[in-house]
Design a protein around this motif. Structure first.
Motif, PDB file in Angstrom:
ATOM      1  N   ILE A  43     131.554 -26.646 -29.109  1.00  9.17           N
ATOM      2  CA  ILE A  43     130.398 -26.561 -28.392  1.00  9.17           C
ATOM      3  C   ILE A  43     130.123 -25.165 -27.777  1.00  9.17           C
ATOM      4  CG2 ILE A  43     129.282 -27.257 -26.175  1.00  9.17           C
ATOM      5  CD1 ILE A  43     130.344 -30.129 -26.595  1.00  9.17           C
ATOM      6  N   LEU A  44     131.010 -24.757 -27.513  1.00 11.02           N
ATOM      7  CA  LEU A  44     131.162 -23.136 -26.860  1.00 11.02           C
ATOM      8  C   LEU A  44     130.858 -21.957 -27.728  1.00 11.02           C
ATOM      9  CD1 LEU A  44     133.598 -23.144 -24.010  1.00 11.02           C
ATOM     10  CD2 LEU A  44     131.136 -23.292 -23.839  1.00 11.02           C
ATOM     11  N   GLU A  45     130.770 -22.537 -29.284  1.00 13.83           N
ATOM     12  CA  GLU A  45     130.163 -21.667 -30.566  1.00 13.83           C
ATOM     13  C   GLU A  45     128.937 -21.197 -30.258  1.00 13.83           C
ATOM     14  OE1 GLU A  45     131.784 -23.181 -34.173  1.00 13.83           O
ATOM     15  OE2 GLU A  45     133.814 -23.090 -33.564  1.00 13.83           O
ATOM     16  N   HIS A  46     127.900 -22.074 -29.588  1.00 11.63           N
ATOM     17  CA  HIS A  46     126.653 -21.774 -29.428  1.00 11.63           C
ATOM     18  C   HIS A  46     126.414 -20.973 -28.409  1.00 11.63           C
ATOM     19  CE1 HIS A  46     125.937 -25.045 -32.519  1.00 11.63           C
ATOM     20  NE2 HIS A  46     126.694 -25.754 -31.805  1.00 11.63           N
ATOM     21  N   PRO A  47     125.433 -19.873 -28.491  1.00 12.40           N
ATOM     22  CA  PRO A  47     125.300 -18.877 -27.400  1.00 12.40           C
ATOM     23  C   PRO A  47     124.754 -19.426 -26.243  1.00 12.40           C
ATOM     24  CG  PRO A  47     124.447 -18.079 -29.470  1.00 12.40           C
ATOM     25  CD  PRO A  47     125.122 -19.439 -29.750  1.00 12.40           C
ATOM     26  N   GLU A  48     123.595 -20.366 -26.413  1.00  8.36           N
ATOM     27  CA  GLU A  48     123.281 -20.981 -25.191  1.00  8.36           C
ATOM     28  C   GLU A  48     124.307 -21.685 -24.381  1.00  8.36           C
ATOM     29  OE1 GLU A  48     122.334 -22.214 -28.219  1.00  8.36           O
ATOM     30  OE2 GLU A  48     120.731 -20.726 -28.436  1.00  8.36           O
ATOM     31  N   ALA A  49     125.117 -22.495 -24.729  1.00  4.05           N
ATOM     32  CA  ALA A  49     126.254 -23.293 -24.255  1.00  4.05           C
ATOM     33  C   ALA A  49     127.181 -22.529 -23.568  1.00  4.05           C
ATOM     34  CB  ALA A  49     126.957 -24.247 -25.273  1.00  4.05           C
ATOM     35  N   ARG A  50     127.422 -21.288 -24.173  1.00  7.47           N
ATOM     36  CA  ARG A  50     128.622 -20.326 -23.856  1.00  7.47           C
ATOM     37  C   ARG A  50     128.055 -19.669 -22.391  1.00  7.47           C
ATOM     38  NH1 ARG A  50     133.710 -19.005 -24.371  1.00  7.47           N
ATOM     39  NH2 ARG A  50     133.651 -19.665 -26.489  1.00  7.47           N
ATOM     40  N   ALA A  51     126.608 -19.276 -22.519  1.00  4.63           N
ATOM     41  CA  ALA A  51     125.888 -18.784 -21.612  1.00  4.63           C
ATOM     42  C   ALA A  51     126.209 -19.532 -20.219  1.00  4.63           C
ATOM     43  CB  ALA A  51     124.704 -18.261 -21.584  1.00  4.63           C
ATOM     44  N   SER A  52     125.931 -20.989 -20.533  1.00  3.79           N
ATOM     45  CA  SER A  52     125.745 -21.685 -19.482  1.00  3.79           C
ATOM     46  C   SER A  52     127.060 -21.997 -18.795  1.00  3.79           C
ATOM     47  CB  SER A  52     125.303 -23.043 -19.761  1.00  3.79           C
ATOM     48  OG  SER A  52     125.181 -24.155 -18.942  1.00  3.79           O
ATOM     49  N   TYR A  53     128.135 -22.225 -19.720  1.00  2.00           N
ATOM     50  CA  TYR A  53     129.630 -22.334 -19.115  1.00  2.00           C
ATOM     51  C   TYR A  53     129.985 -21.164 -18.290  1.00  2.00           C
ATOM     52  CZ  TYR A  53     134.602 -22.709 -19.540  1.00  2.00           C
ATOM     53  OH  TYR A  53     136.013 -22.570 -19.338  1.00  2.00           O
ATOM     54  N   GLU A  54     129.610 -19.817 -18.700  1.00  2.82           N
ATOM     55  CA  GLU A  54     130.029 -18.543 -17.831  1.00  2.82           C
ATOM     56  C   GLU A  54     129.432 -18.690 -16.584  1.00  2.82           C
ATOM     57  OE1 GLU A  54     132.335 -16.511 -18.426  1.00  2.82           O
ATOM     58  OE2 GLU A  54     132.901 -17.675 -20.207  1.00  2.82           O
ATOM     59  N   ALA A  55     128.127 -19.194 -16.515  1.00  2.00           N
ATOM     60  CA  ALA A  55     127.404 -19.077 -15.162  1.00  2.00           C
ATOM     61  C   ALA A  55     128.134 -20.286 -14.283  1.00  2.00           C
ATOM     62  CB  ALA A  55     126.030 -19.355 -15.183  1.00  2.00           C
ATOM     63  N   THR A  56     128.359 -21.528 -14.946  1.00  2.00           N
ATOM     64  CA  THR A  56     129.121 -22.384 -14.278  1.00  2.00           C
ATOM     65  C   THR A  56     130.600 -21.965 -13.659  1.00  2.00           C
ATOM     66  OG1 THR A  56     127.890 -24.288 -15.451  1.00  2.00           O
ATOM     67  CG2 THR A  56     129.910 -24.920 -14.457  1.00  2.00           C
ATOM     68  N   ARG A  57     131.351 -21.163 -14.631  1.00  2.00           N
ATOM     69  CA  ARG A  57     132.502 -20.800 -14.245  1.00  2.00           C
ATOM     70  C   ARG A  57     132.453 -19.891 -13.099  1.00  2.00           C
ATOM     71  NH1 ARG A  57     135.193 -16.298 -14.586  1.00  2.00           N
ATOM     72  NH2 ARG A  57     133.428 -15.452 -16.054  1.00  2.00           N
ATOM     73  N   VAL A  58     131.633 -18.755 -12.991  1.00  2.00           N
ATOM     74  CA  VAL A  58     131.354 -17.967 -11.920  1.00  2.00           C
ATOM     75  C   VAL A  58     131.051 -18.652 -10.767  1.00  2.00           C
ATOM     76  CG1 VAL A  58     129.757 -16.005 -11.179  1.00  2.00           C
ATOM     77  CG2 VAL A  58     130.837 -15.931 -13.480  1.00  2.00           C
ATOM     78  N   ARG A  59     130.338 -19.625 -10.676  1.00  2.00           N
ATOM     79  CA  ARG A  59     129.665 -20.250  -9.456  1.00  2.00           C
ATOM     80  C   ARG A  59     131.072 -21.316  -9.101  1.00  2.00           C
ATOM     81  NH1 ARG A  59     125.067 -22.059 -12.432  1.00  2.00           N
ATOM     82  NH2 ARG A  59     125.995 -24.041 -12.683  1.00  2.00           N
TER      83      ARG A  59
END
Length: 99
Positions: A14-30
């Motif tokens: 799933i994280l191979e997709h750029p949109e999913a990676r960006a969403s994951y990173e935003a969630t991780r930071v929060r």
């Protein structure tokens, strides 16, 4: 294959997709910011209500922040830092060194 291994494989796909990676990173930071604020608040023996009062917020806003439910602005982070007796430090680190 264990359930954990299967989940890890699916997560990586799933994280191979750029949109999913960006969403994951935003969630991780929060999540990491919320966890850090909660840890410091608890270290000081403060309740969410007390922190909210000192930072000029309402308790539900502190609860949402600590749960990773909101992406804070820099001014909000500065207010929380002051209320927690800390100084806000913002920086960059190379991706190969990031956790």
């Amino acid at each position: 294959m264990s359930d954990r291994t299967e989940w890890d494989r699916l997560r990586e796909e799933i994280l191979e997709h750029p949109e999913a990676r960006a969403s994951y990173e935003a969630t991780r930071v929060r999540f990491e910011l919320g966890r850090a604020v909660r840890a410091r608040r608890e270290e000081l023996g403060m309740s969410q209500t007390q922190l909210a009062r000192v930072a000029g917020l309402r308790q539900p806003a502190v609860a949402r922040f600590e749960a990773g439910g909101t992406m804070p602005t820099l001014p909000l982070l500065e207010r929380l830092a002051v209320a927690l007796g800390m100084r806000l430090h913002v920086g960059f680190e190379p991706l190969d060194k990031a956790g």
